[in-house]
Motif scaffolding. Structure first.
Motif, PDB file in Angstrom:
ATOM      1  N   THR A   1       0.814  -1.217   0.000  1.00 27.09           N
ATOM      2  CA  THR A   1       0.000   0.000   0.000  1.00 27.09           C
ATOM      3  C   THR A   1       0.846   1.265   0.000  1.00 27.09           C
ATOM      4  OG1 THR A   1      -1.669  -1.186   1.274  1.00 27.09           O
ATOM      5  CG2 THR A   1      -1.894   1.209   1.159  1.00 27.09           C
ATOM      6  N   ILE A   2       0.548   2.159  -0.952  1.00 24.04           N
ATOM      7  CA  ILE A   2       1.177   3.477  -1.006  1.00 24.04           C
ATOM      8  C   ILE A   2       0.068   4.494  -1.276  1.00 24.04           C
ATOM      9  CG2 ILE A   2       3.343   2.558  -1.938  1.00 24.04           C
ATOM     10  CD1 ILE A   2       2.470   3.678  -4.684  1.00 24.04           C
TER      11      ILE A   2
ATOM     12  N   TYR B   1      -2.545   6.410   7.486  1.00 25.19           N
ATOM     13  CA  TYR B   1      -2.358   7.822   7.121  1.00 25.19           C
ATOM     14  C   TYR B   1      -3.600   8.366   6.424  1.00 25.19           C
ATOM     15  CZ  TYR B   1      -0.038  11.942   5.096  1.00 25.19           C
ATOM     16  OH  TYR B   1       0.303  13.220   4.729  1.00 25.19           O
ATOM     17  N   GLU B   2      -4.080   7.642   5.396  1.00 28.32           N
ATOM     18  CA  GLU B   2      -5.276   8.137   4.716  1.00 28.32           C
ATOM     19  C   GLU B   2      -6.490   8.024   5.628  1.00 28.32           C
ATOM     20  OE1 GLU B   2      -6.451   6.579   0.848  1.00 28.32           O
ATOM     21  OE2 GLU B   2      -8.445   7.459   1.082  1.00 28.32           O
TER      22      GLU B   2
ATOM     23  N   ASN C   1      -5.556  -4.777   5.317  1.00 22.93           N
ATOM     24  CA  ASN C   1      -4.124  -5.041   5.513  1.00 22.93           C
ATOM     25  C   ASN C   1      -3.959  -6.241   6.432  1.00 22.93           C
ATOM     26  OD1 ASN C   1      -4.323  -1.986   5.007  1.00 22.93           O
ATOM     27  ND2 ASN C   1      -2.146  -2.391   4.769  1.00 22.93           N
ATOM     28  N   ILE C   2      -3.186  -7.207   5.991  1.00 23.32           N
ATOM     29  CA  ILE C   2      -2.979  -8.393   6.800  1.00 23.32           C
ATOM     30  C   ILE C   2      -1.700  -8.263   7.615  1.00 23.32           C
ATOM     31  CG2 ILE C   2      -2.442 -10.865   6.703  1.00 23.32           C
ATOM     32  CD1 ILE C   2      -4.397 -11.073   4.397  1.00 23.32           C
TER      33      ILE C   2
ATOM     34  N   GLY D   1       2.847  -0.740   4.759  1.00 23.95           N
ATOM     35  CA  GLY D   1       1.512  -0.735   4.153  1.00 23.95           C
ATOM     36  C   GLY D   1       0.466  -0.258   5.146  1.00 23.95           C
ATOM     37  N   LEU D   2       0.590  -0.683   6.389  1.00 23.90           N
ATOM     38  CA  LEU D   2      -0.359  -0.268   7.415  1.00 23.90           C
ATOM     39  C   LEU D   2      -0.224   1.210   7.746  1.00 23.90           C
ATOM     40  CD1 LEU D   2      -0.769  -3.343   9.636  1.00 23.90           C
ATOM     41  CD2 LEU D   2      -2.551  -1.684   9.186  1.00 23.90           C
TER      42      LEU D   2
END
Lengths: 157, 767, 294
Positions: A52-53, A114-115, A135-136, A108-109
């Protein structure tokens, strides 16, 4: 056959220009061409969230995008969270709450959180759990991650 | 020793690099001229290899080499068993590449080396392997009929069979006032660390370096040395940062031979990063156990005996864990209870599936499920409250140490210390067991609620030895090189806590190094919750020895007796005058050690290596409790509360211990409700991606109530610690299955197999 | 898991995209949000010779009110935009109710309405809702444009009325006239997963609470989402009481012939589809904001 394309993009405020194979995924481009190895590959089919980005401010799975699709885009990766030596509140909260063990899911987390925090004020625990459900994490059992995010949302007031 | 750090919930020293994306996982290692590996893997569960045509693949620009069995034939030896060996297992071991036959979907047939993984996969598309498919065996009972033989040489699919027993089981059943016989099955599933397997191997100037090592690097180096016929001293296994292990990563797999082989043959560094689909068919599976069990009891609930047959579905080959999974199922099947007579047959059965190895609490998650379910059934039959039945049979503290008899092929099982009733009481109190009456009910929405409990005991701290090497430099910095490895447990912090207190220095002065075979000559590695017990005590021992050395040097220099000096926060003080000025600093003492004129022992550096030995396991224990609600119309289960109680003797860092307990419980919840490596009749893995192999997310795991007890320290090591890596997962299958069975008892549902999916509940309800 | 080689185009205009589609037809795949296509390409389950990336075509992403009171939504509209749209909430609230069930917000940030519809997974939410809303689909090719009704758009498992040279450009959701209520229920293994089975319902009631019209869609229970006509007819003229709802559920289960897979048997889907319909109807009858309880 168009096997390569030139792309220009900004990552963490820095401008890059690169000639990329059209089939190269965005996560492979970030890790391989830009040496931004903080974003991780966990599944390559859009389930685990390790990749995730933020793309133009929105959290996305970079394993499901082609590098060429990021032409003209403004990306943020985990390397862009801290301000020099100053850790982002999320990073500090993760550390305080032992919200990481092996650390592989962490970038990723952080980007997901953040968003999530930017768009959700005063979330409940349930909302935070739902917010990070894409997210795992295999190590922490999620509870300390949820707490870290709640801490930051409460700090923000 | 002044205890400042041990027992404190100190946040981790190592976190910053993970938080800022600057950690170095295997795929982050890049070397100039690096090539990439991809594997041709069998698409058939069982087949003869007729021919392999690599012509088209070699013609692809960027494909550098393709190696098949022919290329490794001179070196080809089976990968040896690391744990739980048995002579009968030898013919079933896996060679690094399939020779004439493939025995599971995923069995490696060739390794491709190319400029990039992309090109390597292009080559896989056009490598033409001609197979002659054979019937696939995917069921234990089917396999035992030996109609389709998977390994020709031994001529049977039963790779091992032995019986353990203690007491007089026949008498137990003669004396029985109540018996119950059941069949239980645990689901094939696996740990799925978020980082897949991977390594970078370079062969340079006669030295072979493997990045991405972990778990048991010293052992693996020995194996690779033997397989490559290459000296161990010229091999360097380097552990960087590791994205979880859970028992799956770090064993010696075929790829661990093939990638170094390729690097040496080509004289260029080779990287292999496994992808997730590959991981699901190539990395160890676990937990696939079938058990027929019968219990003999008195009417008042006292257990007289247990007899069982345990069948482990081992997959197509016996891998490095030998008979471990079914053997460990049998090993603690009787649990923390007084079971005067016990007999268990252990069977290792070969099928055409991926090979089986350890996943967190191997054999113990399984046996806890089997036993605790059976106890709940007995409780219901006898009209005894389930908790009361446990209390009646639990081993008492006064019975410690307790010899449970010969439950293992290689010896007795001896519980060292524990207050099992206390652990259960704590869990019952937390869930509100006594106050919740009845223990099952239906709510307004029509959901069936139930409470479930389970009690467990867990082996930790496996020996025989572990090492730590301490080097103190002229700056007073303390470097500790561990023989154990790390895949997320926080050893860089917890081992520093132990060192700081054991030595008498500030924790800031200590840096922990781990996992590199160059750091220490011998290392046991990290698995089976042995890190803190073995590694921690090795650090402690090395520190004791180092402190002695320091005091000896200091006392010589200061012309006094060592007994008159103390080492505190990295400085030497006269005993009784610790508030006063320091006499010497650690750095100065390091200087003394290096001074050839002064240093009688002549080592040149202030360095100590110590090995801690243990020939007995130390057992953690506890209980879990859960409150579930089941929607009978959809079969969906909500876990309303989940309690984990674990006594680990002594917590070095409670924050870390809770982290392990909660993380383990989350994994166990996923395993029990969501995960299954489903195979079809032809041996194809149907749950072949994360679309179908379902890992628990944040909305699948309730807040876990984790209670850590330190009531029964281990008498077997100076720190009094027991391992804390697996207690959170051991009883999850049992506890949830008991809670669901309790909730649905009015509807006649009794869980005897896992996972408990909505579809499964619906099926049970309709029958 | 890296994609096989392909030729890549990112046209700036619909015409350019259509020309490419016309040229390559079956050899090409449209890349929209990529949340369904990219996993398949990474796994090499699909290996298009040509990828036509339509993310750069302006004008394909919009949510616009129609003069007749309905809604027009461009095919490239991100699911997340739909989720946050006040206009959608006002004019097609069933869609607003269903969207949060789609995956996770990161997927919805990139996934598109058109992508979900063209992919047509039988267990997907957007196709089921569009079928319930009597949505019209606008398809374009270099030969021209045509409109396809929802009932004619979803043909079979992962198969729609889209011809190889056609592009879905927008959908039109007609205004639902009158006093409509709605419900949406699904059961899945984990939040955000594809549904094992689900139901979307809409009810139009008169002032006495008698059902004038109902729409019931079952999804995840066949090759496509399906309108359950027998159940819909049964409810017309009824007060949609508990017996009516149970009977509707039974009629739904009877009419279904679902598949079995490793997550659920055909029987499970059949039975639970009825439960989902019943619960969606109950949900539709719950008092809305500002209403008194019935």
């Amino acid at each position: 056959m168009t096997t390569e394309r030139k792309i220009r993009l900004t990552v963490n405020g820095k401008a890059y220009e690169s000639l990329v194979p059209v089939r190269m995924t965005l996560v492979d481009f970030l890790r391989g061409e830009l040496d931004l190895t903080g974003t991780h590959v966990g599944c390559e089919h859009g389930v685990c969230g390790a990749c995730t980005i933020l793309v133009d401010g929105s959290a996305m799975r970079s394993c499901l995008m082609l590098a060429v699709q990021a032409d003209g885009a403004n990306l943020m990766t985990v390397e862009g969270l801290a301000e020099g030596p100053e850790l982002h509140p999320l990073q500090r909260a993760f550390q305080r709450n032992h919200a990481l063990q092996c650390g592989f899911c962490t970038p990723g987390l952080l980007m997901t959180a953040y968003e999530f925090l930017r768009d959700t004020s005063s979330p409940t625990e349930e909302q935070v759990r739902e917010g990070i459900s894409g997210n795992i994490c295999r190590c922490t059992g999620y509870a300390p991650i949820v707490q870290a995010i709640l801490d930051v949302s409460q700090e923000a007031g | 020793m002044v205890q400042q750090y041990i027992g404190a919930s100190i946040t981790r020293k190592e976190d910053e690099r993970f938080l800022t994306g600057r950690a170095t996982f295997a795929d982050d290692v890049k070397l100039p001229g690096m090539l990439h590996a991809a594997f041709v893997r069998s698409p058939h569960a069982h087949a003869r290899i007729v021919a392999i045509d690599t012509t088209a693949a070699l013609a692809i620009p960027g494909v550098v080499a393709i190696f098949t069995y022919e290329d490794i034939a001179d070196l080809a030896k089976p990968i040896p068993v690391r744990l739980y060996p048995l002579p009968s297992l030898e013919p079933f071991l896996q060679y690094p590449l399939a020779q004439d036959k493939v025995r599971y979907v995923g069995d490696p047939v060739a390794i491709v080396i190319a400029d990039s993984r992309y090109v390597g996969e292009d080559a896989l598309d056009v490598i033409d392997v001609t197979y002659e498919p054979l019937p696939a065996v995917v069921d234990i009972e089917d396999s035992l009929r030996d109609e389709t033989i998977i390994h020709e040489a031994p001529g049977t699919n039963l790779a091992a069979h032995y019986v353990v027993s203690t007491g007089d089981i026949d008498q137990a059943f003669r004396d029985a006032e109540y018996t119950r016989k059941e069949r239980f099955k645990t689901n094939r599933h696996t740990g799925n660390p978020l980082e897949t397997r991977g390594m970078v191997v370079a062969y340079d100037s006669g030295e072979l370096t493997v990045w991405g090592a972990t778990k048991v690097p010293h052992f693996n180096r020995e194996v690779l040395s033997s397989l490559l016929d290459f000296p161990e001293e010229k091999m360097h296994f380097v552990e960087g940062d590791v994205g979880g292990g859970f028992g799956i990563r770090g064993e010696f797999y075929p790829e661990d031979f093939l990638v170094p082989f390729a690097a040496m043959r080509l004289g260029r560094p080779v990287k292999w990063m496994e992808d997730r689909l590959e991981h699901l068919i190539a990395a160890n599976h676990s937990r696939d156990v079938l058990c027929d069990i019968e219990i003999a009891m008195k009417k008042d609930g006292a257990i007289l005996g247990i007899r069982a047959q345990v069948y482990g579905d081992m997959g197509g080959y016996i891998r490095t864990h030998g008979s471990l999974v079914p053997a460990s199922t049998a090993g603690l099947l009787m649990g923390p209870y007084n079971v005067p007579a016990y007999e268990c047959g252990v069977h290792c059965v070969i099928t055409n599936k991926t090979g089986v190895g350890t996943f967190r609490a191997p054999g113990r998650y399984e046996s806890c499920f089997i036993r605790e379910r059976l106890l709940d059934m007995a409780a219901a039959d006898l009209g005894i409250d389930p908790a009361e039945l446990r209390f009646k049979n639990l081993i008492q503290p006064s019975q410690m140490p307790y010899n449970a008899g010969r439950t293992r092929a290689d010896g007795d099982t001896i519980f060292d210390s524990g207050n099992y009733p206390q652990g259960l009481t704590r869990a019952l109190d937390q869930i509100g067991y006594a106050e919740t009456n009845p223990k099952r009910w239906v709510d307004e929405a029509g959901r069936y609620h139930g409470i479930g409990i389970a009690t467990y005991v867990k082996n930790t701290g496996r020996g025989p030895y572990e090492g730590a090497r301490i080097v103190i430099s002229g700056t007073g910095d303390v470097a500790v090189y561990l023989g154990i490895t790390t895949m997320g447990q926080g050893h860089e912090t917890t081992m520093a806590q132990i060192c700081a207190d054991s030595l008498g220095v500030s924790m800031d002065a200590v840096t922990i190094y781990h996992g590199n075979t160059d750091y220490i000559p011998f290392g046991g590695g990290t698995y089976g919750s042995r890190g803190t017990v073995m590694g921690g005590n090795a650090v402690h021992l090395a520190c004791q020895n180092m402190k002695e050395r320091i005091l000896s040097l200091a006392s010589t220099y200061l012309d006094t007796e060592p007994a008159n000096l103390v080492l505190q926060t990295g400085e030497i003080f006269r005993k009784g005058a610790e508030q006063g000025p320091a006499l010497l600093s650690l750095g100065e003492i390091a200087g003394l050690a290096e001074n050839p004129g002064f240093n009688e022992e002549g080592s040149g550096t202030l360095e100590i290596t110590a090995y801690f030995e243990a020939d007995q396991l130390t057992f953690s224990y506890g209980s879990h409790a859960a409150h579930v609600a089941v929607d009978p119309e959809t079969g969906k289960i909500e876990i309303i509360r989940y309690v984990v109680v674990e006594d680990i003797g002594r917590a070095i860092n409670p924050l870390m211990v809770h982290g392990q307990a909660v993380g383990g419980a989350a994994q166990g919840i996923g395993a029990t409700l969501l995960e299954e490596l489903v195979y079809d009749d032809s041996g194809q893995l149907l749950a072949g991606s994360f679309m179908d192999y379902l890992l628990p997310t944040s909305t699948d795991v309730p807040p876990i109530e984790s209670i850590v007890l330190e009531e029964a320290p281990s008498p077997l090591n100076p720190l009094g610690v027991k391992g804390a890596g697996e207690g959170g997962i051991v009883a999850t299958g049992a506890t949830l299955a008991n809670a669901v069975s309790n909730a649905l008892a009015p509807l006649g549902v009794q869980i005897t197999q896992l996972p408990i999916s909505p579809n499964f509940i619906a099926k049970l309800l309709s029958s | 898991m890296k994609p096989a080689r392909f030729d890549y185009y990112s046209p700036d205009s619909p015409n350019e995209a259509l020309e490419l589609l016309g040229q390559y037809g079956d050899d090409a795949k449209i890349l929209a949000g990529g949340q369904s296509l990219m996993p398949m390409m990474n796994m090499r389950l699909v290996r298009p010779k040509v990828v036509i990336d339509i993310n750069r075509i302006a004008g394909l992403s919009h949510i616009s009110p129609r003069p007749d009171g309905g809604l027009a939504v461009g095919a490239m509209t991100r699911q997340r935009e739909l989720e946050r749209s006040a206009l959608v909430l006002e004019t097609a609230p069933l869609l607003s109710l269903a969207i949060p069930y789609i995956g996770h917000f990161q997927i919805r940030n990139r996934g598109t309405v058109g992508g979900s519809l063209a992919h047509s997974d039988p267990a997907a939410e957007i196709p089921a809702v569009c079928l319930t809303l009597d949505t019209e689909f606008e398809l374009a090719s270099s030969a021209g444009e045509r409109t396809v009704k929802a009932e004619d758009f979803f043909l079979n498992h992962l198969t729609t009325a889209l011809e190889p040279a056609e592009l879905l450009t927008q959908i039109r959701i007609p205004q639902t006239v009158g006093n409509w209520r709605w419900g949406f229920q699904e059961v899945c293994r984990r939040d955000g997963d594809f549904a094992l089975v689900g139901a979307a319902t809409m009810l139009r009631l008169d002032d006495r609470g008698i059902c004038l019209e109902s729409r019931i869609t079952a999804f995840g229970a066949g090759g496509t989402p399906m309108r359950m006509n027998a159940a819909e007819n049964h409810l017309s003229g009824s007060s949609v009481n508990a017996d009516d709802r149970s009977e509707a559920a039974r009629l739904v289960s009877d009419a279904l012939d679902p598949i079995s897979d490793i997550h659920a048997s055909a029987k499970y889907r059949q039975d639970v589809a009825g439960v989902m319909v019943r619960r969606a109807l109950e949900q539709a009858l719950l008092p809305m904001e500002g209403e008194d309880a019935a």
